[in-house]
Motif scaffolding. Structure first.
Motif, PDB file in Angstrom:
ATOM      1  N   ILE A  12      67.109  67.302 186.520  1.00 57.08           N
ATOM      2  CA  ILE A  12      67.451  68.393 185.607  1.00 57.08           C
ATOM      3  C   ILE A  12      66.727  68.212 184.277  1.00 57.08           C
ATOM      4  O   ILE A  12      66.145  69.157 183.726  1.00 57.08           O
ATOM      5  N   ALA A  13      66.755  66.994 183.755  1.00 58.63           N
ATOM      6  CA  ALA A  13      66.083  66.716 182.481  1.00 58.63           C
ATOM      7  C   ALA A  13      64.579  66.924 182.605  1.00 58.63           C
ATOM      8  O   ALA A  13      63.942  67.433 181.675  1.00 58.63           O
ATOM      9  N   GLY A  14      63.992  66.543 183.741  1.00 61.10           N
ATOM     10  CA  GLY A  14      62.561  66.746 183.949  1.00 61.10           C
ATOM     11  C   GLY A  14      62.184  68.218 183.979  1.00 61.10           C
ATOM     12  O   GLY A  14      61.176  68.629 183.394  1.00 61.10           O
ATOM     13  N   VAL A  15      63.008  69.008 184.644  1.00 63.96           N
ATOM     14  CA  VAL A  15      62.755  70.456 184.693  1.00 63.96           C
ATOM     15  C   VAL A  15      62.870  71.069 183.301  1.00 63.96           C
ATOM     16  O   VAL A  15      62.069  71.920 182.906  1.00 63.96           O
ATOM     17  N   LEU A  16      63.858  70.627 182.535  1.00 65.49           N
ATOM     18  CA  LEU A  16      64.028  71.141 181.172  1.00 65.49           C
ATOM     19  C   LEU A  16      62.836  70.778 180.290  1.00 65.49           C
ATOM     20  O   LEU A  16      62.362  71.595 179.495  1.00 65.49           O
ATOM     21  N   SER A  17      62.343  69.541 180.420  1.00 64.40           N
ATOM     22  CA  SER A  17      61.172  69.134 179.635  1.00 64.40           C
ATOM     23  C   SER A  17      59.945  69.947 180.012  1.00 64.40           C
ATOM     24  O   SER A  17      59.162  70.353 179.144  1.00 64.40           O
ATOM     25  N   PHE A  18      59.770  70.184 181.301  1.00 63.64           N
ATOM     26  CA  PHE A  18      58.626  70.988 181.742  1.00 63.64           C
ATOM     27  C   PHE A  18      58.747  72.421 181.230  1.00 63.64           C
ATOM     28  O   PHE A  18      57.748  73.030 180.813  1.00 63.64           O
ATOM     29  N   LEU A 113      55.521  67.209 178.536  1.00 64.38           N
ATOM     30  CA  LEU A 113      54.989  66.996 179.881  1.00 64.38           C
ATOM     31  C   LEU A 113      55.102  65.523 180.282  1.00 64.38           C
ATOM     32  O   LEU A 113      55.439  65.207 181.431  1.00 64.38           O
ATOM     33  N   VAL A 114      54.807  64.632 179.328  1.00 58.11           N
ATOM     34  CA  VAL A 114      54.946  63.199 179.604  1.00 58.11           C
ATOM     35  C   VAL A 114      56.396  62.865 179.938  1.00 58.11           C
ATOM     36  O   VAL A 114      56.686  62.145 180.906  1.00 58.11           O
ATOM     37  N   PHE A 121      59.564  60.343 187.625  1.00 60.37           N
ATOM     38  CA  PHE A 121      59.227  58.988 188.063  1.00 60.37           C
ATOM     39  C   PHE A 121      60.472  58.130 188.174  1.00 60.37           C
ATOM     40  O   PHE A 121      60.639  57.352 189.117  1.00 60.37           O
ATOM     41  N   ASN A 122      61.374  58.275 187.199  1.00 61.23           N
ATOM     42  CA  ASN A 122      62.616  57.508 187.237  1.00 61.23           C
ATOM     43  C   ASN A 122      63.553  58.009 188.334  1.00 61.23           C
ATOM     44  O   ASN A 122      64.382  57.250 188.835  1.00 61.23           O
ATOM     45  N   ALA A 123      63.435  59.303 188.676  1.00 65.60           N
ATOM     46  CA  ALA A 123      64.319  59.857 189.697  1.00 65.60           C
ATOM     47  C   ALA A 123      63.893  59.454 191.103  1.00 65.60           C
ATOM     48  O   ALA A 123      64.740  59.133 191.942  1.00 65.60           O
ATOM     49  N   PRO A 134      64.567  53.612 180.896  1.00 66.17           N
ATOM     50  CA  PRO A 134      65.296  54.458 179.940  1.00 66.17           C
ATOM     51  C   PRO A 134      64.760  54.404 178.520  1.00 66.17           C
ATOM     52  O   PRO A 134      64.820  55.387 177.805  1.00 66.17           O
ATOM     53  N   VAL A 135      64.230  53.243 178.089  1.00 64.67           N
ATOM     54  CA  VAL A 135      63.692  53.170 176.735  1.00 64.67           C
ATOM     55  C   VAL A 135      62.528  54.132 176.565  1.00 64.67           C
ATOM     56  O   VAL A 135      62.394  54.811 175.538  1.00 64.67           O
ATOM     57  N   GLY A 136      61.668  54.204 177.584  1.00 63.42           N
ATOM     58  CA  GLY A 136      60.559  55.152 177.533  1.00 63.42           C
ATOM     59  C   GLY A 136      61.030  56.591 177.482  1.00 63.42           C
ATOM     60  O   GLY A 136      60.489  57.409 176.739  1.00 63.42           O
ATOM     61  N   LEU A 137      62.069  56.908 178.241  1.00 57.08           N
ATOM     62  CA  LEU A 137      62.596  58.275 178.240  1.00 57.08           C
ATOM     63  C   LEU A 137      63.140  58.641 176.865  1.00 57.08           C
ATOM     64  O   LEU A 137      62.932  59.754 176.379  1.00 57.08           O
ATOM     65  N   TYR A 138      63.850  57.719 176.242  1.00 56.77           N
ATOM     66  CA  TYR A 138      64.332  57.968 174.878  1.00 56.77           C
ATOM     67  C   TYR A 138      63.154  58.189 173.924  1.00 56.77           C
ATOM     68  O   TYR A 138      63.193  59.061 173.052  1.00 56.77           O
ATOM     69  N   LEU A 139      62.097  57.401 174.093  1.00 60.70           N
ATOM     70  CA  LEU A 139      60.950  57.480 173.196  1.00 60.70           C
ATOM     71  C   LEU A 139      60.253  58.826 173.299  1.00 60.70           C
ATOM     72  O   LEU A 139      60.002  59.495 172.290  1.00 60.70           O
ATOM     73  N   TRP A 140      59.938  59.266 174.522  1.00 62.89           N
ATOM     74  CA  TRP A 140      59.214  60.535 174.689  1.00 62.89           C
ATOM     75  C   TRP A 140      60.047  61.715 174.187  1.00 62.89           C
ATOM     76  O   TRP A 140      59.507  62.634 173.561  1.00 62.89           O
TER      77      TRP A 140
END
Length: 232
Positions: A12-18, A113-114, A121-123, A134-140
């Motif tokens: 869901i989060a990936g779709v929202l980011s896209f 997009l990143v 990738f995490n899913a 998760p740290v990367g997800l928070y960062l982006w």
């Protein structure tokens, strides 16, 4: 939280980011950032126009980040005029702010997009490094959300503080002076706001999936080995 639920949340989060990346890209290409009306002050003063007569001297203007359109009204009917910011208006607008807005829009698209890619990738993948976890997800998401806020702040200052609409309205006008009668931010500007809120929502989704915010762990948890720190 079960792994299946985490996958659903990350999807869901990936779709929202896209969707944020697509929305921002669409916003850049439109002229629906600001809508307003401009008053031909010189013409209205010449005939001492008041009330309904004043409407004959009120034109329209709308523009985005790249181009726009204004309708010139000086008592003889509307005259539409198309304009572009590059290179026509660079000499009269705060170019550094305007270019910065476009730059941050580009950065927002890239990191949205990143973020979408790393959510997927995490899913479905097997992340093993910190920036893949998760740290990367928070960062982006933090970078994308910050860019959205900067876009709104910079563009608002350009429009309100630097009187962008008036500068555009008076572009190549010799004997007539135009003043902003009314102006409001339009759909594309609010799309950026929505994208910023979505990136913030994604941060909450990561937390809801069971991952602590970065740097929120106590010192007692720092006894794990370096290899374990890269896992989650």
């Amino acid at each position: 939280m079960p792994a299946q639920q985490k996958k659903i949340i990350f999807c869901i989060a990936g779709v929202l980011s896209f969707a944020c990346a697509l929305g921002t890209a669409a916003a850049i290409g439109t002229q629906l950032w600001v809508k307003g009306t401009i008053l031909c002050k010189t013409g209205a003063l010449l005939v001492n126009a008041t009330g309904q007569e004043l409407e004959k001297f009120i034109g329209k203007i709308q523009y985005g980040l790249l181009y726009g359109e204004r309708v010139r009204q000086c008592g003889l009917g509307g005259r539409p005029f198309q304009f572009s910011f590059f290179p026509d208006l660079l000499k009269i607008i705060p170019a550094s702010i305007h270019v910065s807005v476009i730059l941050f829009c580009t950065v927002l698209i890239i990191f949205a997009l990143v973020g979408a890619g790393f959510f997927m990738f995490n899913a479905f993948g097997s992340p093993y490094e910190t920036l893949h976890g998760p740290v990367g997800l928070y960062l982006w998401n933090f970078i994308a959300c910050s860019c959205g806020c900067l876009i709104m702040i910079l563009f608002s200052s350009e429009v309100k503080i630097h009187h962008l609409s008036e500068k555009i309205a008076n572009f190549k006008e010799g004997s007539f002076i135009f003043k902003t009668h009314s102006e409001q931010f339009a759909n594309s500007f609010w799309i950026i706001l929505v994208c910023s809120l979505v990136q913030f929502l994604n941060t909450l989704l990561i937390r809801f999936a069971g991952f602590e915010f970065p740097f929120s762990k106590s010192k007692d948890s720092g006894t794990v080995t370096g290899a374990a720190d890269l896992m989650y």
